[in-house]
Design an enzyme around this catalytic site. Structure first.
Site, short mmCIF file in Angstrom:
data_model
loop_
_atom_site.label_atom_id
_atom_site.label_comp_id
_atom_site.label_asym_id
_atom_site.label_seq_id
_atom_site.Cartn_x
_atom_site.Cartn_y
_atom_site.Cartn_z
N SER A 207 -11.38 -17.96 53.05
CA SER A 207 -12.65 -17.50 53.49
C SER A 207 -12.64 -16.17 54.13
O SER A 207 -11.65 -15.64 54.51
CB SER A 207 -13.24 -18.53 54.50
OG SER A 207 -14.46 -18.48 55.34
N TYR B 209 -11.34 -23.42 62.15
CA TYR B 209 -11.64 -23.10 60.86
C TYR B 209 -10.99 -21.58 60.79
O TYR B 209 -10.36 -21.35 59.62
CB TYR B 209 -13.22 -22.87 60.73
CG TYR B 209 -13.43 -22.72 59.43
CD1 TYR B 209 -13.11 -23.63 58.23
CD2 TYR B 209 -14.19 -21.40 59.06
CE1 TYR B 209 -13.69 -23.29 56.93
CE2 TYR B 209 -14.34 -21.25 57.55
CZ TYR B 209 -14.26 -22.13 56.70
OH TYR B 209 -14.65 -21.90 55.47
N1 LIG Z 1 -19.83 -22.53 50.98
C1 LIG Z 1 -19.30 -21.45 51.62
O1 LIG Z 1 -20.16 -20.55 52.20
C2 LIG Z 1 -17.80 -21.34 51.73
C3 LIG Z 1 -17.41 -20.00 52.27
C4 LIG Z 1 -16.13 -19.76 52.66
C5 LIG Z 1 -15.14 -20.75 52.02
N2 LIG Z 1 -15.54 -21.78 51.74
C6 LIG Z 1 -14.44 -22.96 51.41
O2 LIG Z 1 -14.53 -23.29 50.10
C7 LIG Z 1 -14.21 -24.70 49.99
C8 LIG Z 1 -15.22 -25.62 49.38
O3 LIG Z 1 -16.39 -25.38 50.21
P1 LIG Z 1 -17.85 -26.07 49.75
O4 LIG Z 1 -19.05 -25.06 50.48
O5 LIG Z 1 -17.87 -26.24 48.42
O6 LIG Z 1 -17.84 -27.42 50.85
P2 LIG Z 1 -18.48 -28.96 50.53
O7 LIG Z 1 -18.44 -29.73 51.74
O8 LIG Z 1 -19.84 -28.92 49.48
O9 LIG Z 1 -17.28 -29.67 49.50
C9 LIG Z 1 -16.06 -30.16 50.15
C10 LIG Z 1 -15.57 -31.51 49.30
O10 LIG Z 1 -14.34 -31.63 49.97
C11 LIG Z 1 -14.03 -33.14 49.78
N3 LIG Z 1 -13.25 -33.41 51.15
C12 LIG Z 1 -13.43 -33.41 52.49
N4 LIG Z 1 -12.55 -33.84 52.88
C13 LIG Z 1 -11.65 -34.46 52.08
C14 LIG Z 1 -10.47 -35.09 52.29
N5 LIG Z 1 -9.97 -35.61 53.38
N6 LIG Z 1 -10.00 -35.55 51.17
C15 LIG Z 1 -10.46 -35.36 49.82
N7 LIG Z 1 -11.56 -34.70 49.70
C16 LIG Z 1 -12.20 -34.13 51.02
C17 LIG Z 1 -15.68 -33.39 50.11
O11 LIG Z 1 -15.88 -34.78 49.83
C18 LIG Z 1 -16.32 -32.59 49.31
O12 LIG Z 1 -16.73 -32.99 47.95
C19 LIG Z 1 -13.80 -25.14 51.54
O13 LIG Z 1 -12.29 -24.85 51.67
C20 LIG Z 1 -14.47 -23.92 52.30
O14 LIG Z 1 -13.94 -23.86 53.50
C21 LIG Z 1 -16.76 -22.07 51.51
#
Ligand SMILES: NC(=O)c1ccc[n+]([C@@H]2O[C@H](COP(=O)([O-])OP(=O)(O)OC[C@H]3O[C@@H](n4cnc5c(N)ncnc54)[C@H](O)[C@@H]3O)[C@@H](O)[C@H]2O)c1
Length: 244
Positions: free
Chosen positions: A133, A146
């Site tokens: 991130s 985080y």
């Molecule tokens: N969306 C953003 O703006 C953004 C920005 C930077 C980084 N990220 C990173 O990208 C990745 C995905 O983010 P996203 O926005 O798609 O999130 P999201 O919340 O939409 O999806 C996360 C998924 O992880 C699964 N999950 C959570 N805990 C779990 C566990 N213990 N075991 C198995 N599955 C589990 C959830 O069920 C969900 O399907 C993350 O690592 C996040 O930190 C996202």
């Protein structure tokens, strides 16, 4: 019967970026193993296998990689599951800190090492991409666990790249800025928050999951065969500098 040529393991496969990655890798002809604690909309598709699992269960997570089939041409692991807290440093509990680290760091280490060890054992080629991130590159108020965990993901990426490079396994990270997913959906319903995002970027564009899927395909393709240990920043300029 066709032999298995392209295989992708994707954690966090049921939502947001992970779900978009499943779609993109299926479209590229990969056989996809999705791993998530929630069910998936792709269940029932011939090339998709879902593993409903809490990936902080390290023993079950490692066992999944030991029991899996691997492909001849390319094997990909996309460590995408992640979570974050939004709370002041004073109120952050140790349990919250450990929960963020268990998912963002420990599960990526357990999956990454198990995947790489299996590839070494079977002499198969492969690539890992860890979802870091912009919070892995700079600090941010009220996200202490985080921010620390995403810095650790970038360190883990370098270390896996260093350890497994001799086996021709490449390991890279992606550092997304704000991407519209269920994790960030509330920002888009809050005018002040949305304005903050737009002011913080230097491109007048909002980030979408397709901005990340294209990069994951690129980083796991032969176009980047000389790239390992790197972090590709995809943030509309969020980390370029500050607006005075
Ligand atoms: N969306 C953003 O703006 C953004 C920005 C930077 C980084 N990220 C990173 O990208 C990745 C995905 O983010 P996203 O926005 O798609 O999130 P999201 O919340 O939409 O999806 C996360 C998924 O992880 C699964 N999950 C959570 N805990 C779990 C566990 N213990 N075991 C198995 N599955 C589990 C959830 O069920 C969900 O399907 C993350 O690592 C996040 O930190 C996202």
């Amino acid at each position: 019967m066709h032999s298995l040529t392209h295989k992708a393991f994707i954690t966090g496969a049921s939502s947001g970026i992970g779900r978009a990655l499943v779609s993109a890798f299926l479209a590229e002809g990969y056989q996809v193993s999705g791993i998530d604690r929630s069910p998936s909309v792709f269940e029932g598709e011939a090339a998709y296998q879902h593993h409903q699992l809490d990936i902080t269960d390290s023993i079950s997570l490692a066992a999944l990689f030991e029991a899996a089939d691997y492909a001849e041409t390319n094997n990909v692991l996309l460590n995408c599951a992640g979570t974050r807290e939004i709370c002041s440093i004073a109120d952050l509990t140790l349990a919250q800190w450990e929960n963020v680290f268990a998912l963002n760091v420990t599960a990526s280490f357990v999956a990454g090492r198990a995947f790489c060890q299996e590839l070494v054992k079977r002499q198969c080629p492969g690539n890992v991409v860890n979802m870091a991130s912009v919070s892995g590159l700079m600090g941010e108020p009220d996200r202490t666990a985080y921010v620390a965990s995403k810095h650790a993901v970038i360190g883990l990426t370098k270390q896996l790249a260093l350890e497994y490079g001799k086996h021709l396994i490449r390991v890279n990270a992606i550092a997304p800025g704000v991407i519209r997913t269920p994790l960030t959906e509330s920002y888009y319903h809050d005018a002040t928050q949305l304005e903050k995002i737009q002011r913080g970027q230097f491109l007048p564009v909002l980030g979408e999951t397709s901005d990340i899927t294209g990069a994951a395909l690129y980083l796991t393709s032969l176009q980047t065969r000389f790239v390992t240990g790197s972090t590709l920043v995809i943030d509309g300029g969020w980390t370029l500098g500050k607006d005075l």
